[in-house]
Design a protein around this motif. Structure first.
Motif, PDB file in Angstrom:
ATOM      1  N   LEU A 278       0.920 -10.137  16.263  1.00  0.00           N
ATOM      2  CA  LEU A 278       0.331  -9.227  17.239  1.00  0.00           C
ATOM      3  C   LEU A 278      -1.076  -9.674  17.644  1.00  0.00           C
ATOM      4  CD1 LEU A 278       1.466  -5.811  15.723  1.00  0.00           C
ATOM      5  CD2 LEU A 278       2.381  -6.945  17.750  1.00  0.00           C
ATOM      6  N   ASP A 279      -1.373  -9.536  18.924  1.00  0.00           N
ATOM      7  CA  ASP A 279      -2.635 -10.029  19.469  1.00  0.00           C
ATOM      8  C   ASP A 279      -3.850  -9.280  18.942  1.00  0.00           C
ATOM      9  OD1 ASP A 279      -1.165 -11.792  20.906  1.00  0.00           O
ATOM     10  OD2 ASP A 279      -1.358 -10.743  22.827  1.00  0.00           O
ATOM     11  N   TYR A 280      -3.688  -8.000  18.552  1.00  0.00           N
ATOM     12  CA  TYR A 280      -4.880  -7.201  18.284  1.00  0.00           C
ATOM     13  C   TYR A 280      -5.546  -7.493  16.952  1.00  0.00           C
ATOM     14  CZ  TYR A 280      -1.498  -3.753  16.263  1.00  0.00           C
ATOM     15  OH  TYR A 280      -0.505  -3.110  15.564  1.00  0.00           O
ATOM     16  N   TYR A 305      -8.567  -5.150  13.008  1.00  0.00           N
ATOM     17  CA  TYR A 305      -8.567  -5.189  14.473  1.00  0.00           C
ATOM     18  C   TYR A 305      -9.903  -4.613  14.948  1.00  0.00           C
ATOM     19  CZ  TYR A 305      -6.645  -0.627  13.164  1.00  0.00           C
ATOM     20  OH  TYR A 305      -6.423   0.587  12.552  1.00  0.00           O
ATOM     21  N   ASP A 306     -10.660  -5.418  15.655  1.00  0.00           N
ATOM     22  CA  ASP A 306     -11.996  -4.997  16.080  1.00  0.00           C
ATOM     23  C   ASP A 306     -12.028  -4.417  17.487  1.00  0.00           C
ATOM     24  OD1 ASP A 306     -13.367  -5.586  13.738  1.00  0.00           O
ATOM     25  OD2 ASP A 306     -13.574  -7.696  14.269  1.00  0.00           O
ATOM     26  N   ASN A 307     -10.979  -4.635  18.267  1.00  0.00           N
ATOM     27  CA  ASN A 307     -11.058  -4.253  19.677  1.00  0.00           C
ATOM     28  C   ASN A 307      -9.874  -3.429  20.166  1.00  0.00           C
ATOM     29  OD1 ASN A 307     -13.458  -5.904  20.070  1.00  0.00           O
ATOM     30  ND2 ASN A 307     -12.090  -7.658  19.873  1.00  0.00           N
ATOM     31  N   LEU A 308      -9.096  -2.844  19.266  1.00  0.00           N
ATOM     32  CA  LEU A 308      -7.872  -2.171  19.690  1.00  0.00           C
ATOM     33  C   LEU A 308      -8.130  -0.990  20.610  1.00  0.00           C
ATOM     34  CD1 LEU A 308      -4.801  -2.208  19.377  1.00  0.00           C
ATOM     35  CD2 LEU A 308      -5.044  -0.621  17.473  1.00  0.00           C
ATOM     36  N   GLY A 319     -11.306  -1.430  13.110  1.00  0.00           N
ATOM     37  CA  GLY A 319     -10.460  -0.825  12.088  1.00  0.00           C
ATOM     38  C   GLY A 319      -9.744  -1.857  11.252  1.00  0.00           C
ATOM     39  N   VAL A 320      -9.190  -1.389  10.141  1.00  0.00           N
ATOM     40  CA  VAL A 320      -8.354  -2.223   9.295  1.00  0.00           C
ATOM     41  C   VAL A 320      -7.258  -1.340   8.726  1.00  0.00           C
ATOM     42  CG1 VAL A 320      -9.780  -1.885   7.205  1.00  0.00           C
ATOM     43  CG2 VAL A 320      -8.294  -3.899   7.386  1.00  0.00           C
ATOM     44  N   GLY A 321      -6.043  -1.867   8.652  1.00  0.00           N
ATOM     45  CA  GLY A 321      -4.950  -1.037   8.158  1.00  0.00           C
ATOM     46  C   GLY A 321      -3.774  -1.847   7.677  1.00  0.00           C
ATOM     47  N   LEU A 322      -2.891  -1.161   6.967  1.00  0.00           N
ATOM     48  CA  LEU A 322      -1.657  -1.742   6.463  1.00  0.00           C
ATOM     49  C   LEU A 322      -0.510  -0.782   6.722  1.00  0.00           C
ATOM     50  CD1 LEU A 322      -2.886  -3.329   3.136  1.00  0.00           C
ATOM     51  CD2 LEU A 322      -1.440  -4.499   4.792  1.00  0.00           C
TER      52      LEU A 322
END
Length: 451
Positions: A278-280, A305-308, A319-322
């Protein structure tokens, strides 16, 4: 009237009551662990404006999305839980406290070809941390720590969280002279495990890379050795590229923080092949494998993801996630026989069986049991005693509370252990205590049992 054949669409899962109870147990463990780390529950709409969902979509996403018109509205079913989260945070920015930590367990829909273990409708269980302006790298380390804790509490111990950083890959690709094809290169690298090195080389060359660049990419991502060796190699090359240096620092910070967060060394590793398609994703990326069952594939993935949210707001909301693909994980574990048969799948812990026309005392007994936290069914159907026990046995209910004429006269019950076969006479209060104690002892059983 002609009957319509009852059928379930291909790619959609429906479970019988017992496995549904097992799935609920999985959800229960995830909710408990996610809450333990300070994540708040969130539920976003299943249907969004197509414009919102596809703001950073296109390509494969647009092909797979379930999209439809309702009047003049162009609508779509959500295809993941991350994009709706970005919309949610942007829309509710003024009301939220940052960093905003949320978990969500919900269904998503993708119109891809249904295959064994791959579904068009499936549950995801996500955790994400969203920052306001910036987000400390420690969050990138804590996210996999949450997943490691969740898997351990489920009983899944043979797993490895493989970690990389997109900046490391992007910076090194720049050193190889690859600048305008970074996205395509990342997507191809992400296919390495599925299609193998020869096919990856072929695809890289087809995308316009020189033979030297393609071989350089493959040589880098398949670098062997310990985590420290890989990190040391990145440190050695960091001075040649600013993006690579930044990624190397972040990757080392995550790896070095994990032990103090309670993650055993055997449960994580640096893997330079992890790119995420994924690009984000812009920084840390993760994929998780069950080592003894590689055929399952990735059971949990995600990243930074810094720019979602940039498509919904001018504010920078990194943000950061799993995300755990719960439906796929449960399906494959069940298929492999790894779901623990000792986990109780009955809808209740006790069933009250009145054998007289007077059901008032039976209702009182059920109320006493429920007051003690015992899941209880009151069975008042006009059936023979043997049929009532057969019903309880078929559902796997651990205890039957029997009330005949003698019990009614004495104000007691007969408590039958359906598995052991033993039966004792006691007060409703003592029956409640006995069943509650047995239930508590069974709670130690973990959902997954890997031999």
């Amino acid at each position: 009237m002609e009957k319509v054949k009852a059928r379930t669409l291909s790619g959609f899962m429906e479970l019988l009551p017992a496995p549904q109870q097992q799935m609920e147990k999985l959800f229960e463990v995830l909710r408990r662990v996610y809450s333990l780390y300070g994540f708040t529950p969130l539920d976003t709409p299943a249907i969004e404006s197509a414009e919102v969902l596809l703001a950073k979509g296109g390509g494969e996403t647009e092909k797979q999305i379930y999209r439809f018109m309702k009047g003049d509205s162009d609508l779509a079913l959500r295809f993941d839980l991350t994009v709706p989260l970005a919309k949610y945070v942007a829309a509710n920015y003024a009301s939220l406290a940052f960093p905003f930590r949320r978990y969500q367990i919900g269904k998503v829909w993708r119109g891809e070809r249904a295959q064994r273990g791959r579904f068009r409708e499936f549950y995801q269980a996500d955790i994400d941390v969203i920052g306001d302006g910036k987000l400390d790298i420690m969050n990138d380390a804590e996210a996999p720590a949450v997943i490691a804790r969740a898997f351990s509490e489920l009983g899944l111990e043979d797993f490895t969280i493989r970690i990389n950083n997109r900046k490391v890959l992007g910076g090194y690709f720049e050193l190889l002279g690859i600048r305008d094809k970074t996205t395509e290169t990342l997507r191809t690298v992400d296919k390495l495990e599925k299609i193998g090195p020869e096919k990856v080389l072929e695809l890289l060359r087809d995308e316009g890379l020189t033979a030297g660049q393609a071989e350089g990419v493959l040589e880098f991502v398949t670098l062997e050795g310990s985590d420290e060796r890989k990190l040391a190699f990145l440190d050695e090359r960091a001075g040649e590229n600013g993006l690579l240096a930044e990624g190397a620092r972040e990757l080392r910070a995550v790896i070095e923080a994990l032990p103090s967060l309670g993650v055993a060394k055997e449960h994580f590793a640096v893997d330079l092949t992890i790119a995420r398609g994924l690009d984000y994703y812009t920084g840390t990326v993760y994929e998780t494998r069950v080592n003894s069952h590689p055929e399952i594939g990735s059971v949990c993935s995600g990243g930074r993801y810094d720019n979602l949210a940039e498509y919904y707001t001018d504010k920078k909301l990194p943000g950061v996630g799993l995300s755990i693909g719960v439906t796929r994980l449960f399906y494959v574990l069940s298929e492999q026989g790894l779901v623990n048969p000792a986990v109780v799948t009955a809808p209740c812990d006790a069933i009250v069986l009145p054998m007289t026309a007077d059901t008032a005392f039976a209702a009182h007994v059920a109320t006493v049991l429920r007051g003690a936290g015992v899941r209880t069914q009151l069975y008042t159907e006009d059936r023979k005693f043997k049929q009532k026990l057969s019903y309880a046995s078929k559902l796997g209910i651990p205890f039957a509370v029997i009330i005949g004429e003698d019990e009614l006269a004495s104000g007691e019950v007969s408590l039958k252990d359906m598995a052991a076969g033993g039966q004792t006479r006691c007060t409703p209060e003592d029956a409640a205590l006995a069943v509650a104690a047995a239930v508590k002892a069974r709670e130690a059983e973990k959902l997954i049992k890997v031999n």
